[in-house]
Design a protein around this motif. Structure first.
Motif, PDB file in Angstrom:
ATOM      1  N   GLU A  37       0.802  -1.230   0.000  1.00  0.00           N
ATOM      2  CA  GLU A  37       0.000   0.000   0.000  1.00  0.00           C
ATOM      3  C   GLU A  37       0.830   1.274   0.000  1.00  0.00           C
ATOM      4  O   GLU A  37       0.378   2.299  -0.469  1.00  0.00           O
ATOM      5  CB  GLU A  37      -0.953   0.007   1.195  1.00  0.00           C
ATOM      6  N   GLY A  38       2.030   1.219   0.573  1.00  0.00           N
ATOM      7  CA  GLY A  38       2.881   2.401   0.561  1.00  0.00           C
ATOM      8  C   GLY A  38       3.436   2.767   1.922  1.00  0.00           C
ATOM      9  O   GLY A  38       3.187   2.090   2.920  1.00  0.00           O
ATOM     10  N   THR A  39       4.185   3.873   1.922  1.00  0.00           N
ATOM     11  CA  THR A  39       4.906   4.319   3.107  1.00  0.00           C
ATOM     12  C   THR A  39       4.785   5.827   3.251  1.00  0.00           C
ATOM     13  O   THR A  39       4.801   6.557   2.256  1.00  0.00           O
ATOM     14  CB  THR A  39       6.399   3.928   2.996  1.00  0.00           C
ATOM     15  N   THR A  40       4.702   6.272   4.502  1.00  0.00           N
ATOM     16  CA  THR A  40       4.702   7.696   4.807  1.00  0.00           C
ATOM     17  C   THR A  40       5.787   7.979   5.838  1.00  0.00           C
ATOM     18  O   THR A  40       5.846   7.328   6.885  1.00  0.00           O
ATOM     19  CB  THR A  40       3.334   8.144   5.366  1.00  0.00           C
ATOM     20  N   PHE A  41       6.650   8.932   5.509  1.00  0.00           N
ATOM     21  CA  PHE A  41       7.672   9.429   6.432  1.00  0.00           C
ATOM     22  C   PHE A  41       7.231  10.806   6.897  1.00  0.00           C
ATOM     23  O   PHE A  41       6.865  11.649   6.082  1.00  0.00           O
ATOM     24  CB  PHE A  41       9.030   9.550   5.734  1.00  0.00           C
ATOM     25  N   ARG A  42       7.271  11.027   8.210  1.00  0.00           N
ATOM     26  CA  ARG A  42       6.939  12.337   8.785  1.00  0.00           C
ATOM     27  C   ARG A  42       8.138  12.821   9.600  1.00  0.00           C
ATOM     28  O   ARG A  42       8.544  12.153  10.544  1.00  0.00           O
ATOM     29  CB  ARG A  42       5.713  12.235   9.681  1.00  0.00           C
ATOM     30  N   VAL A  43       8.696  13.961   9.195  1.00  0.00           N
ATOM     31  CA  VAL A  43       9.825  14.560   9.914  1.00  0.00           C
ATOM     32  C   VAL A  43       9.295  15.794  10.640  1.00  0.00           C
ATOM     33  O   VAL A  43       8.786  16.724  10.000  1.00  0.00           O
ATOM     34  CB  VAL A  43      10.963  14.951   8.957  1.00  0.00           C
ATOM     35  N   THR A  44       9.410  15.796  11.963  1.00  0.00           N
ATOM     36  CA  THR A  44       8.951  16.910  12.785  1.00  0.00           C
ATOM     37  C   THR A  44      10.174  17.653  13.305  1.00  0.00           C
ATOM     38  O   THR A  44      10.966  17.088  14.077  1.00  0.00           O
ATOM     39  CB  THR A  44       8.080  16.427  13.954  1.00  0.00           C
ATOM     40  N   PHE A  45      10.329  18.900  12.888  1.00  0.00           N
ATOM     41  CA  PHE A  45      11.449  19.720  13.330  1.00  0.00           C
ATOM     42  C   PHE A  45      11.132  20.359  14.677  1.00  0.00           C
ATOM     43  O   PHE A  45       9.956  20.543  15.015  1.00  0.00           O
ATOM     44  CB  PHE A  45      11.741  20.819  12.282  1.00  0.00           C
ATOM     45  N   PRO A  46      12.169  20.712  15.449  1.00  0.00           N
ATOM     46  CA  PRO A  46      11.928  21.360  16.745  1.00  0.00           C
ATOM     47  C   PRO A  46      11.133  22.659  16.582  1.00  0.00           C
ATOM     48  O   PRO A  46      11.189  23.308  15.530  1.00  0.00           O
ATOM     49  CB  PRO A  46      13.342  21.654  17.263  1.00  0.00           C
ATOM     50  N   PRO A  47      10.378  23.027  17.613  1.00  0.00           N
ATOM     51  CA  PRO A  47       9.524  24.224  17.543  1.00  0.00           C
ATOM     52  C   PRO A  47      10.325  25.508  17.308  1.00  0.00           C
ATOM     53  O   PRO A  47      11.465  25.657  17.750  1.00  0.00           O
ATOM     54  CB  PRO A  47       8.855  24.274  18.918  1.00  0.00           C
ATOM     55  N   VAL A  48       9.682  26.433  16.589  1.00  0.00           N
ATOM     56  CA  VAL A  48      10.202  27.798  16.375  1.00  0.00           C
ATOM     57  C   VAL A  48       9.095  28.769  16.716  1.00  0.00           C
ATOM     58  O   VAL A  48       7.916  28.423  16.718  1.00  0.00           O
ATOM     59  CB  VAL A  48      10.691  28.031  14.930  1.00  0.00           C
ATOM     60  N   ARG A  49       9.480  30.004  16.963  1.00  0.00           N
ATOM     61  CA  ARG A  49       8.469  31.065  17.176  1.00  0.00           C
ATOM     62  C   ARG A  49       8.165  31.680  15.832  1.00  0.00           C
ATOM     63  O   ARG A  49       9.060  32.032  15.085  1.00  0.00           O
ATOM     64  CB  ARG A  49       8.997  32.121  18.127  1.00  0.00           C
ATOM     65  N   GLY A  50       6.881  31.767  15.524  1.00  0.00           N
ATOM     66  CA  GLY A  50       6.535  32.304  14.216  1.00  0.00           C
ATOM     67  C   GLY A  50       5.388  33.265  14.211  1.00  0.00           C
ATOM     68  O   GLY A  50       4.658  33.491  15.075  1.00  0.00           O
TER      69      GLY A  50
END
Length: 181
Positions: free
Chosen positions: A168-181
């Motif tokens: 069926e497939g693959t999902t990669f999720r990269v979560t970067f550290p928080p920033v103020r925006g």
């Protein structure tokens, strides 16, 4: 002679990839818009030898900036390696989805990069080992792409999550550290 040239190029690619993985990397951390990196990488992929006629690349980006603090070249490497793996996982074609979004509150948020394919997938008992060097499962490549991604993600104290279903497939999720925006 043609075989020698092909093998020479293959060995050069392997050595280059190994050095990128093993060598301590110098990087310049700056605030950058993840949307631009994703869009630029998609454009390059669409014009590369990595994509076949049976592939499509879909990009989903919000209207607001998705800022992360990282080295732009290293973030491009993450997107490229995950995307080319996704294309290789779909030998008969399919859609590769790239997205970047904000995750969190308005004042402080994390940049989230997602790369999904509808390819061969990864068995659940193999997911833990995919970031190990030389574990490539495609005929093309060095087996270092995901190891390089993992090293870069770790260098930024970011997180990478993998969801996959064989066939069926693959999902990669990269979560970067928080920033103020």
């Amino acid at each position: 002679m043609d075989i020698v040239l092909r093998e020479s190029e293959r060995l050069n690619d392997t050595i280059r990839s190994f050095l990128a993985y093993a060598r301590p990397q110098r990087f310049e951390v700056q605030q950058l818009d993840l949307r631009r990196v994703v869009q630029d990488t998609a454009t390059i992929l669409r014009n590369s030898t990595e994509i076949g006629e049976q592939h499509t690349i879909e990009v989903q980006l919000p209207s607001e900036e998705v800022l992360v603090e990282a080295d732009e070249n290293q973030v491009r490497q993450i997107v490229w390696n995950l995307a080319t793996n996704g294309l290789r996982a779909m030998p008969d074609g399919g859609a590769l989805q790239l997205s970047a979004v904000r995750e969190g509150s308005e004042g402080v948020y994390s940049g989230l990069l997602t790369v999904s394919d509808h390819g061969v997938g990864i068995a659940s008992d193999e997911i833990d080992g995919i970031f190990q060097p030389f574990r490539g499962s495609f005929g093309k490549g060095t087996g270092l792409g995901l190891a390089i991604v993992h090293r870069i993600v770790s260098d930024y104290n970011a997180r990478i999550d993998v969801q996959s279903r064989p066939g069926e497939g693959t999902t990669f999720r990269v979560t970067f550290p928080p920033v103020r925006g």
